[in-house]
Design a protein around this motif. Structure first.
Motif, mmCIF file in Angstrom:
data_model
loop_
_atom_site.group_PDB
_atom_site.id
_atom_site.type_symbol
_atom_site.label_atom_id
_atom_site.label_comp_id
_atom_site.label_asym_id
_atom_site.label_seq_id
_atom_site.Cartn_x
_atom_site.Cartn_y
_atom_site.Cartn_z
ATOM 1 N N PRO A 246 43.391 38.792 44.218
ATOM 2 C CA PRO A 246 42.806 39.890 44.988
ATOM 3 C C PRO A 246 42.720 41.187 44.189
ATOM 4 O O PRO A 246 42.156 42.170 44.656
ATOM 5 C CB PRO A 246 43.770 40.036 46.163
ATOM 6 C CG PRO A 246 45.094 39.578 45.617
ATOM 7 C CD PRO A 246 44.760 38.467 44.659
ATOM 8 N N CYS A 248 41.367 43.870 41.868
ATOM 9 C CA CYS A 248 39.988 44.240 41.565
ATOM 10 C C CYS A 248 39.929 45.384 40.567
ATOM 11 O O CYS A 248 40.835 46.219 40.504
ATOM 12 C CB CYS A 248 39.250 44.668 42.839
ATOM 13 S SG CYS A 248 38.998 43.344 44.037
ATOM 14 N N GLU A 257 35.370 41.498 45.088
ATOM 15 C CA GLU A 257 36.575 41.223 45.876
ATOM 16 C C GLU A 257 37.456 40.204 45.163
ATOM 17 O O GLU A 257 37.874 39.212 45.741
ATOM 18 C CB GLU A 257 36.204 40.734 47.281
ATOM 19 C CG GLU A 257 35.521 41.782 48.143
ATOM 20 C CD GLU A 257 35.312 41.334 49.575
ATOM 21 O OE1 GLU A 257 35.907 40.299 49.978
ATOM 22 O OE2 GLU A 257 34.545 41.996 50.298
#
Length: 272
Positions: A246, A248, A257
């Motif tokens: 997750p 980024c 994402e």
């Protein structure tokens, strides 16, 4: 003018490979997200190419020939691969990327400094001090650097390549394919290079609309997990690992994402 051709020409003219590497592949103290993403990828490649073989796991990858299909001039994805592949062939979708890679392979002035990344890869393998040996081993293992267009049905460049035991696709198809049908066709095209029973590895930004290099914004094909899984299975693969971090990049650089790391095996007897 065809949209895919327009996108390719824009990338060729505006994409600065050295600026891209500096922005996304250099370990530094100013972007913990970037560092974390690089470490996520290095750890996964280490598990696939070294630990997976050591412990005889089904998603462990080794063989004679690895073909890397790439849209960026990175060696990060190959640092562990050179320990389990006898030869590596690199293809790139633009000439400037080939030139940037050749600078590092030939130790030419102005080549990107990969040493911090190489040292971390060696640390994972147990000896950070062997980074110079690792660099030389990778240079010896890379046999060719070729420019090709993976969106063509039968790329001429591919004709002379040996069947691959591993196909490594990193940050490529989503950056040059105009839509999902083109993406699926390109994945099937390059999959013809892989032996039945061979392994596919993919690194792909998820739900990405664009990325920034310097002052320029480049479009990216928006891919969701289910869509990517369907495309891989349709191309004749059985998925062994599908992991998404997750973490980024800053939104000022990439609208996405997370980053996907996928390992799949090409089903024996399946047509692609």
């Amino acid at each position: 003018m065809d949209q895919s051709r327009t996108k390719k020409e824009a990338l060729e003219k505006l994409f600065d490979p050295k600026e891209f590497l500096k922005t996304y592949y250099s370990f530094d103290s100013t972007s913990s997200e970037k560092n974390d993403i690089l470490m996520f990828l290095l750890r996964n490649f280490f598990k696939t190419f070294i630990l997976g073989i050591l412990h005889s796991k089904p998603d462990g990858v080794k063989g004679n020939t690895l073909i890397r299909i790439g849209g960026v001039p990175s060696i990060l994805e190959l640092l562990s691969a050179c320990e389990s592949s006898k030869e590596i062939i690199i293809t790139q979708n633009r000439a400037r990327n080939c030139q940037e890679l050749q600078k590092w392979l030939k130790k030419e002035p102005g080549a990107f400094n990969w040493t911090p990344v190489v040292k971390y890869a060696c640390e994972l393998e147990g000896d950070r001090k062997k980074w110079a040996e690792k660099e030389e081993k990778l240079r010896r293992t890379v046999k060719q650097v070729l420019e090709c267009d993976v969106t063509k049905f039968n790329p001429v460049t591919f004709a002379s390549l040996p069947p691959a035991d591993c196909l490594l696709i990193c940050h490529c198809l989503e950056g040059i394919c105009k839509d999902l049908s083109t993406y699926r066709a390109a994945l099937k095209n390059v999959s013809s290079l892989l032996k039945p029973g061979g392994h596919l590895l993919m690194v792909t930004p998820m739900k990405c609309s664009h990325f920034v290099v310097g002052q320029h914004k480049f479009p990216c094909l928006f891919l969701e997990k289910e869509v990517l899984e369907e495309a891989v299975k349709e191309a004749g693969y059985d998925i062994l690992q599908f992991e998404v971090t997750p973490i980024c990049h800053p939104a000022s650089l990439v609208e996405h994402e997370g980053i996907c790391y996928l390992v799949a095996s090409k089903g024996k007897g399946k047509e692609v």
